[in-house]
Design a protein around this motif. Structure first.
Motif, PDB file in Angstrom:
ATOM      1  N   TRP A   9      14.202  72.653 -14.295  1.00 10.06           N
ATOM      2  CA  TRP A   9      12.875  72.736 -14.954  1.00 10.06           C
ATOM      3  C   TRP A   9      12.703  71.819 -15.627  1.00 10.06           C
ATOM      4  O   TRP A   9      13.385  71.884 -16.512  1.00 10.06           O
ATOM      5  CB  TRP A   9      12.448  74.095 -15.768  1.00 10.06           C
ATOM      6  N   GLY A  10      11.839  70.898 -15.694  1.00 12.97           N
ATOM      7  CA  GLY A  10      11.322  70.063 -14.424  1.00 12.97           C
ATOM      8  C   GLY A  10      11.077  69.259 -14.155  1.00 12.97           C
ATOM      9  O   GLY A  10      11.565  68.119 -13.745  1.00 12.97           O
ATOM     10  N   TYR A  11       9.468  68.427 -13.138  1.00 14.17           N
ATOM     11  CA  TYR A  11       9.911  67.332 -12.557  1.00 14.17           C
ATOM     12  C   TYR A  11       9.415  66.223 -14.092  1.00 14.17           C
ATOM     13  O   TYR A  11      10.261  65.291 -14.256  1.00 14.17           O
ATOM     14  CB  TYR A  11       8.838  66.748 -11.842  1.00 14.17           C
ATOM     15  N   THR A  12       7.852  66.183 -14.142  1.00 15.28           N
ATOM     16  CA  THR A  12       7.255  65.750 -14.943  1.00 15.28           C
ATOM     17  C   THR A  12       7.376  66.366 -16.605  1.00 15.28           C
ATOM     18  O   THR A  12       6.789  64.744 -17.206  1.00 15.28           O
ATOM     19  CB  THR A  12       6.325  63.972 -14.679  1.00 15.28           C
ATOM     20  N   ASN A  13       6.990  66.995 -16.771  1.00  8.13           N
ATOM     21  CA  ASN A  13       6.571  67.467 -18.341  1.00  8.13           C
ATOM     22  C   ASN A  13       7.273  68.353 -18.905  1.00  8.13           C
ATOM     23  O   ASN A  13       7.846  69.143 -18.451  1.00  8.13           O
ATOM     24  CB  ASN A  13       4.846  67.816 -17.944  1.00  8.13           C
ATOM     25  N   THR A  14       7.328  67.976 -20.091  1.00 12.61           N
ATOM     26  CA  THR A  14       7.886  68.477 -21.101  1.00 12.61           C
ATOM     27  C   THR A  14       9.246  68.965 -20.997  1.00 12.61           C
ATOM     28  O   THR A  14      10.004  69.012 -21.893  1.00 12.61           O
ATOM     29  CB  THR A  14       7.388  69.591 -21.069  1.00 12.61           C
ATOM     30  N   PHE A  15      10.471  68.769 -20.204  1.00 13.81           N
ATOM     31  CA  PHE A  15      10.884  69.066 -19.482  1.00 13.81           C
ATOM     32  C   PHE A  15      12.072  68.524 -18.392  1.00 13.81           C
ATOM     33  O   PHE A  15      12.462  68.895 -17.672  1.00 13.81           O
ATOM     34  CB  PHE A  15      11.831  70.891 -19.291  1.00 13.81           C
ATOM     35  N   ASN A  16      10.505  67.078 -18.463  1.00 12.82           N
ATOM     36  CA  ASN A  16      11.235  66.114 -17.606  1.00 12.82           C
ATOM     37  C   ASN A  16      12.665  65.630 -16.789  1.00 12.82           C
ATOM     38  O   ASN A  16      13.614  65.191 -17.466  1.00 12.82           O
ATOM     39  CB  ASN A  16      10.483  65.121 -17.537  1.00 12.82           C
ATOM     40  N   LEU A  17      12.944  65.792 -15.923  1.00 16.73           N
ATOM     41  CA  LEU A  17      13.669  64.965 -15.654  1.00 16.73           C
ATOM     42  C   LEU A  17      13.537  63.617 -14.648  1.00 16.73           C
ATOM     43  O   LEU A  17      14.280  62.475 -14.188  1.00 16.73           O
ATOM     44  CB  LEU A  17      14.187  65.855 -14.381  1.00 16.73           C
ATOM     45  N   TRP A  18      11.953  63.601 -14.266  1.00 11.31           N
ATOM     46  CA  TRP A  18      11.560  61.946 -13.935  1.00 11.31           C
ATOM     47  C   TRP A  18      10.439  61.259 -15.097  1.00 11.31           C
ATOM     48  O   TRP A  18      10.312  62.139 -15.307  1.00 11.31           O
ATOM     49  CB  TRP A  18      10.502  61.907 -12.833  1.00 11.31           C
ATOM     50  N   ARG A  19      10.052  60.477 -15.009  1.00 11.72           N
ATOM     51  CA  ARG A  19       9.097  59.330 -16.324  1.00 11.72           C
ATOM     52  C   ARG A  19       8.745  58.094 -15.142  1.00 11.72           C
ATOM     53  O   ARG A  19       9.577  57.253 -14.306  1.00 11.72           O
ATOM     54  CB  ARG A  19      10.087  58.666 -17.416  1.00 11.72           C
ATOM     55  N   ASP A  20       7.464  58.614 -15.529  1.00 12.40           N
ATOM     56  CA  ASP A  20       6.449  58.017 -14.494  1.00 12.40           C
ATOM     57  C   ASP A  20       6.898  56.090 -15.239  1.00 12.40           C
ATOM     58  O   ASP A  20       6.965  55.968 -16.320  1.00 12.40           O
ATOM     59  CB  ASP A  20       5.144  58.426 -14.970  1.00 12.40           C
ATOM     60  N   GLY A  21       6.894  55.731 -15.205  1.00 12.77           N
ATOM     61  CA  GLY A  21       7.114  54.255 -14.701  1.00 12.77           C
ATOM     62  C   GLY A  21       8.929  53.673 -15.217  1.00 12.77           C
ATOM     63  O   GLY A  21       9.145  52.365 -14.954  1.00 12.77           O
ATOM     64  N   THR A  22       9.733  54.856 -16.023  1.00 11.53           N
ATOM     65  CA  THR A  22      11.454  53.890 -15.789  1.00 11.53           C
ATOM     66  C   THR A  22      11.503  55.046 -14.471  1.00 11.53           C
ATOM     67  O   THR A  22      13.114  54.918 -13.913  1.00 11.53           O
ATOM     68  CB  THR A  22      11.635  54.282 -17.259  1.00 11.53           C
ATOM     69  N   GLY A  23      11.155  56.546 -14.122  1.00 11.71           N
ATOM     70  CA  GLY A  23      11.979  56.496 -12.667  1.00 11.71           C
ATOM     71  C   GLY A  23      12.874  58.452 -13.437  1.00 11.71           C
ATOM     72  O   GLY A  23      12.508  58.581 -14.424  1.00 11.71           O
TER      73      GLY A  23
END
Length: 294
Positions: A264-278
């Protein structure tokens, strides 16, 4: 993305290229949390909004088309946690609709009855609450894998006590966020907010994880079922190196006893991915798995 009251309330909406992005990174499975209860009538027959159902179908099928397994998870049904008996008929009716809607999906789409039972949805009420919902699923999906989790937010100790439906196509899940004062430090939705600066990897942390492996192994030996870690992770504001150590250590530990896990998870709060940097590669590259299947 589909677990808040409305898509986009807690971060951005799903984009079709998210599915191809996740598959290209090497993941095999996505767990799709959906708050169906926020988009359904509160009186019989508890109809789910057709536009919302169509959106869920689009997201699910986009992930399947990208080559991913999908776990369709009913998420954040707070009313059920507060009043299992009063919500039992609605819960079953929601699953009757969801199961019928997705009965045409391939076998690599699994259903998860309820994310993190808590509150009054506990060992004393789980069996009676899950039974009619599972029966509603089986009416249209007799052989589909259905996932169940236990009380107290499906923490690891729930493995020892949770009732398991008498069904050969059931897989049991648990969630792992220990030590909690590390994984959730600084998270503003925890009251009181936990102090920051907690480091991971102490002797006590290692002993706790070793103990967790014993609990899972005991469950496997007792039931003959291999569970999986439906969630694990560390809050995004924890220093990256510490987060990376956590994801690597926890995923590797469970993989060492043949247990798969969903980060957990993908883009939000526990992110593995950041929009803009990957992708956050120190975390991504440390995640381990196993080919063992339930």
């Amino acid at each position: 993305m589909l677990e808040p009251p409305n898509e986009g309330d807690w971060g951005r909406a799903f984009r079709d290229d998210d599915a191809t992005n996740i598959h290209a990174a090497g993941f095999a499975t996505v767990r799709l949390p959906v708050r169906f209860a926020a988009h359904a009538a509160t009186s019989p027959p508890y109809t789910i909004d057709p536009a919302f159902m169509a959106r869920v179908r689009h997201v699910l099928e986009t992930n399947v088309a990208a080559g991913l397994n999908v776990i369709l998870d009913m998420h954040n049904y707070d009313e059920l946690m507060a009043d299992p008996a009063g919500q039992r008929a609605r819960f079953a009716a929601l699953w009757q609709q969801v199961a019928a809607e997705f009965r045409d999906q391939p076998d690599n789409v699994w259903f998860e009855l309820m994310n993190e039972p808590n509150g009054n949805l506990n060992d004393s009420t789980l069996a009676a609450t899950f039974a009619p919902a599972l029966a509603a699923v089986r009416a249209s999906n007799p052989d589909r894998i259905v996932i169940v989790g236990g009380q107290n937010w499906s923490g690891i100790d729930s493995l020892a006590t949770s009732p398991i439906p008498d069904d050969p196509h059931i897989v049991v899940t648990f969630h792992y966020y220990d030590p909690f004062d590390f994984t959730h430090q600084g998270a503003t939705w925890i009251n009181p907010v936990l102090p920051t600066g907690r480091q991971f990897g102490t002797a006590a942390d290692n002993a706790q994880l070793d103990g967790a492996l014993v609990k899972v192994t005991n469950f496997i030996n007792r039931t003959g079922r291999v569970p999986f870690v439906g969630e694990y992770g560390a809050f995004e504001e924890i220093p990256e190196a510490q987060r990376a150590a956590y994801y690597r250590t926890v995923s590797s530990a469970f993989a060492s006893i043949g247990v798969q896990s969903c980060a957990w998870g993908y883009t939000n709060t526990f992110n593995l991915w950041r929009d803009g940097t990957g992708w956050i590669h120190p975390i991504l590259d440390g995640i381990a798995t196993t080919t063992t299947m339930p």
